[in-house]
Each structure stands twice: as C-alpha cells, then as structure tokens.
Scaffold this active site. Structure first.
Site, PDB file in Angstrom:
ATOM      1  N   LYS A 288     -60.305  55.619  -0.541  1.00 49.80           N
ATOM      2  CA  LYS A 288     -61.629  55.457   0.066  1.00 49.80           C
ATOM      3  C   LYS A 288     -61.693  54.181   0.898  1.00 49.80           C
ATOM      4  CE  LYS A 288     -66.058  56.124   0.877  1.00 49.80           C
ATOM      5  NZ  LYS A 288     -67.208  55.960  -0.002  1.00 49.80           N
TER       6      LYS A 288
ATOM      7  N   LYS B  52     -71.149  45.761   2.241  1.00 51.54           N
ATOM      8  CA  LYS B  52     -70.406  45.831   0.974  1.00 51.54           C
ATOM      9  C   LYS B  52     -68.990  46.371   1.193  1.00 51.54           C
ATOM     10  CE  LYS B  52     -71.264  49.539  -1.642  1.00 51.54           C
ATOM     11  NZ  LYS B  52     -70.187  50.495  -1.986  1.00 51.54           N
TER      12      LYS B  52
END
Lengths: 293, 293
Positions: free
Chosen positions: B175, B244
């Site tokens: 990811k 983030k």
C-alpha cells in the site's frame, strides 16, 4: 498555397525518420536532409534526399524541422555554412516539430521577423511506433491561416493535432506541460519500484496489481515493465531526451516564476543518470539511478 | 472457523462506513462500532451497533479495524478504557484494513505475540464509491490459513484481494508503494496545471488533450478535473490523508534506506496545504499550494 505542399524535411533521427516516411507514405512530395549520411541513405528508397539542408529547403512550401535540441535548431536555421534561413521565401511555412522550449521559438521568431516566413510551432508526443503510423499527438501553436496551410502535413503525421494557442511558442508551452508529467511519472515509477524492491516485494506483482488502479499512469505501465525486466538496452526513448526536456521545463517554469518541485527532483535524477554515462540507454534506467543510493 | 464468520467492524469513517454496509449487504453478520455516535446511528438500520469497541469485538471470529491513523489503531487495541485486545480469543482474526504503515503492524504483532490472535494485514485502495460496491483493491499480507479464514470478508469488500506477502506488514508495504505513486501523481497534476496556467494555456484543453496520451495518469484524469474546476469542497478524499500517508512513505523508505526524492517533494506540498488550514478539503487542493508561490 497548393493543397499538396512541397515539403522539406530536416532531421531523420529516431522520431524524425519514421515521420518523414509517414509523410512520403501519405503521398506528399518530400525532400529530406540529415547531418548523418547513413540516415539519408536509409530513407533514399522512399524519399528524395539532398547533400545539404539548404538544397532540401530551397523552393519548399513547408520546411519541417525535427532536430533534437535548441542548438541544433539554431544551427539548421542560421549556421554559417549551411543555415537554411536564406532559402526561406516570403510566405514559406517553417514547421518546428522539435521540442526546444518557448524561449527558442521566441528567439527564432525574432531573428526571422520581417522575412515573411510563417512559423508554425508543432512539437509532438507519441514515440517512434506511433510516428510510423501517422498517429502522433501534435501540439500546434500558430496563426489560423498559417496552421491551415500546414494542415496537410499535420494530418499526415498525427491522429490528433489540436491548435493550443495562437502564436508560435504555445505548442512548446503545451509540450512542456506534457513533458513535466511524463518525466515525473517515469521517475515516480522508478522510485516506487525501487522502494518496493528495497522492502522485499515482488516487483512483477507490484507492477501488475498497481498498474490498473488509482496508482496507474501510462508511464508506470510502459516504462515500469522495462524497469521490472531491467531492459535498459531496448531503447524506446533515450535518457538524454529527458535530461534536455526537464531542463526546458525548469527554464520555462523559471521564466513565469512558477515553482515545480517535483519536476526539479526528477530533473536531478535524469541528470545523475547522464553523469553515470547512461545518456544513450532507455530512460527507464532512471530506476537504477534510484537504486544506486 | 465457520464459513460465515461473525464480524466485528471498528471504524465507520468515509471509507469504513460503506465497507461495513457492503459486508452487511453481502449477508455477513456484522456488529459495528465507531467513536462517534452519529456514525453508529447512521448505520443502525443495516447493522448491529454497540456502545463500546469491546462489546463489538467480544466473541467475533473476525475483528476488522478501519480507523484513520496508527495512533487510533493503537487506542482501539490497547486503550486503557476501551482497548479490545483483551476481548480477542485465541484464534481470532484481527483484520487490519487501515493504512498505518509496516512499523505499526510490527508493533501490533509484537504486543499480541503469544495470545493466539492471527493478524491479517489488508489495507485498501479505491475510495468510498468503490467501497460501497464491494469493488475495492485489498492488498493482503498474512499466513495462508489466516488469509483463508478472512476470505469471506475480503471477498465481500473487494473485486481484487491478492496476497502480496506471507506476513502482516506486507500489505502495508504494498500500500505504501501505491500511495507513493498516487501522492506523487496528484502533486504532479497540480504542478503541471499550475505551470500551464502560469504560461497562459487553457487548462480545460490541457486536461483534455494530455489526459489520454503518454502524460496520462488515473490521478491526472480524476483530480485534474477537480483542479480545473477548483472544486475543492466536493471532498472525495481529504488532504489530511496524504499528509499522513506521505509521512508513512517517508518513514518506510528511511527504514530500508531508500531515497524517494519525488515522494519527499510531494510530502512537503501536502504538509504546506495542511499548514494553510486545508486538511479537510479535497486533496486536489495541492494545486493551489503550488499556485501560492
């Protein structure tokens, strides 16, 4: 101007040669020239060739230039020995298809002011295979009537040749934006696959799974496949082109005072690849620059 | 484990809520919890809800966690008041679907060592609309038998849920590569369109012409359209997510000593957008960060 213009074609490199062949294949009368005799010999079967650029340009309705760099464009036009500027009659279309940046177009327009030469700015995107098929994207900047007179040439080379602005330089500006995206996307593919490799992932699976979703780009698909294989000597597009083009991006951005931090980061990677001696290898080798650490 | 596992679902945010609904719609028995009462109320019609995370987790075969950050994951599992770790029986599947990075997975695995809890690492890509359709890409890391027991849940959520590695953390690593590409591509789109605008080009034409050729990316197509419109309050994915996630990319890259200069350049742009107070606006607003100069 007749509807079938006589075309002079200067520059028979990796993209220029298939473009000239596509023109000849479309039935346009084309006379070609390249600095390298081998390039001239290779095309002699399908198009006329000359020993000098001036001879090729003489009497042509459209003079198309497809050389590699701003310096080469300047030499073709204004070189002391063989510069063609003196051959360009009032009304001739000078079709600049090289990617040389807006500054070079401006400089050329300034030097040709008052001669009646009509510049049409028409850099291309798509690579050699699409060039051979007359399937390029051409980004056209120029006055309406000038573009109309260049249209038979553009139509023979491109599946899409939109007018992106009314003046020479606008095509270059559009191409600069194209190259920013392409250059950053290739470098991003190299960076993503380098990180995947460093983290121990299977690169083939990364390329396959991420090649279709939100992470997809044309370049991740195309160049990413060569990065996974390490196929850097199957040269589709040489690294040196992005060394030049990211320089043009940086220059154009500075000209309009626009920050382009990703393009600058990518430019440094291409530059580093050049310093490693990889100018003539496929641009996908930027992946190896990132692995060098 | 039965073939229809009882599922606890923790986290009903922008992606978590449609995922939980897709699970319920697929006929799986699902009990949900979210910190915000409004999120619990919104789903009460289609799924059971509880007042605490512990209640939701109690007795579940699969406990799926879809919170936003590593800190939230830690609080859900090990929070003093309502941490669910004590409720997870030997053999329970803990399905971590948040993007929290490999370090958080390692830390979680260490703290749960010896409990018999089986972690399956399964971050997702695709956005809220695809979540609602059970059409996500899920990147799965875990032991074969653990993944097999999570499969009914994965199949209800994803059109594609490949196992990308044998251990928890491998899904996060995969990811991370996805987010590197997505985050760089969005920033590149913002940068390209900012430069196009500064050079006086027509942004709609730039987006249309370059959206299909060598410069194309999923993000240039998707986020580029919102940049052209300035539609930053039609929030599909909030800027804060890439603040983030690019941090997680940088952290993961540092961990394996891999340079990621484009990701770092993009991270700085998202960070700057956050400092401008744009955390909750659409991430395409990174284009405006570049126009700020």
């Amino acid at each position: 101007m007749t509807t079938t213009p006589a075309v002079a074609w200067i520059g028979l490199g990796a993209i220029g040669a298939p473009m000239a062949r596509a023109l000849a294949g479309a039935g346009l009368p084309v006379t070609t020239y390249d600095l390298f005799p081998a390039a001239r010999e290779a095309i002699a079967e399908v198009a006329a060739t000359t020993e000098t650029a001036r001879e090729a340009a003489r009497g042509a309705d459209v003079v198309a230039v497809m050389v590699a760099t701003p310096d080469q464009l300047d030499a073709v036009l204004f070189g002391e020995e063989d510069g063609i500027a003196g051959e360009l009659a009032d009304g001739t279309i000078l079709l600049i298809m090289s990617t040389v940046g807006p500054a070079a177009l401006d400089a050329t327009a300034t030097r040709l002011a008052g001669t009646g030469v009509r510049i049409v700015d028409a850099p291309v995107s798509g690579g050699a295979a699409r060039a051979a098929d007359g399937d390029l994207l051409v980004m056209v900047g120029g006055a309406e009537s000038d573009v109309a007179d260049a249209r038979p040439v553009l139509d023979a080379l491109a599946s899409n040749a939109p007018v992106v602005g009314p003046k020479p330089g606008d095509g270059q500006r559009f191409k600069i934006v194209n190259q920013l995206l392409c250059g950053v996307h290739i470098a991003a593919a190299g960076e993503a696959l380098a990180l995947a490799d460093a983290m121990g992932l299977d690169l083939r699976q990364v390329h396959e799974v991420l090649g279709t979703g939100a992470a997809a780009s044309f370049m991740f698909g195309d160049r990413g496949a060569r990065m996974v294989e390490g196929a850097y000597d199957d040269v589709r597009s040489a690294l040196t082109i992005f060394v030049k083009d990211m320089g043009l991006v940086a220059e154009a951005a500075e000209e309009v005072d626009q920050q382009v931090p990703l393009a600058i980061a990518a430019q440094q990677l291409y530059q580093r690849g050049s310093e490693l001696g990889w100018d003539r290898r496929d641009d996908s080798i930027v992946h190896e620059v990132l692995r060098e650490g």
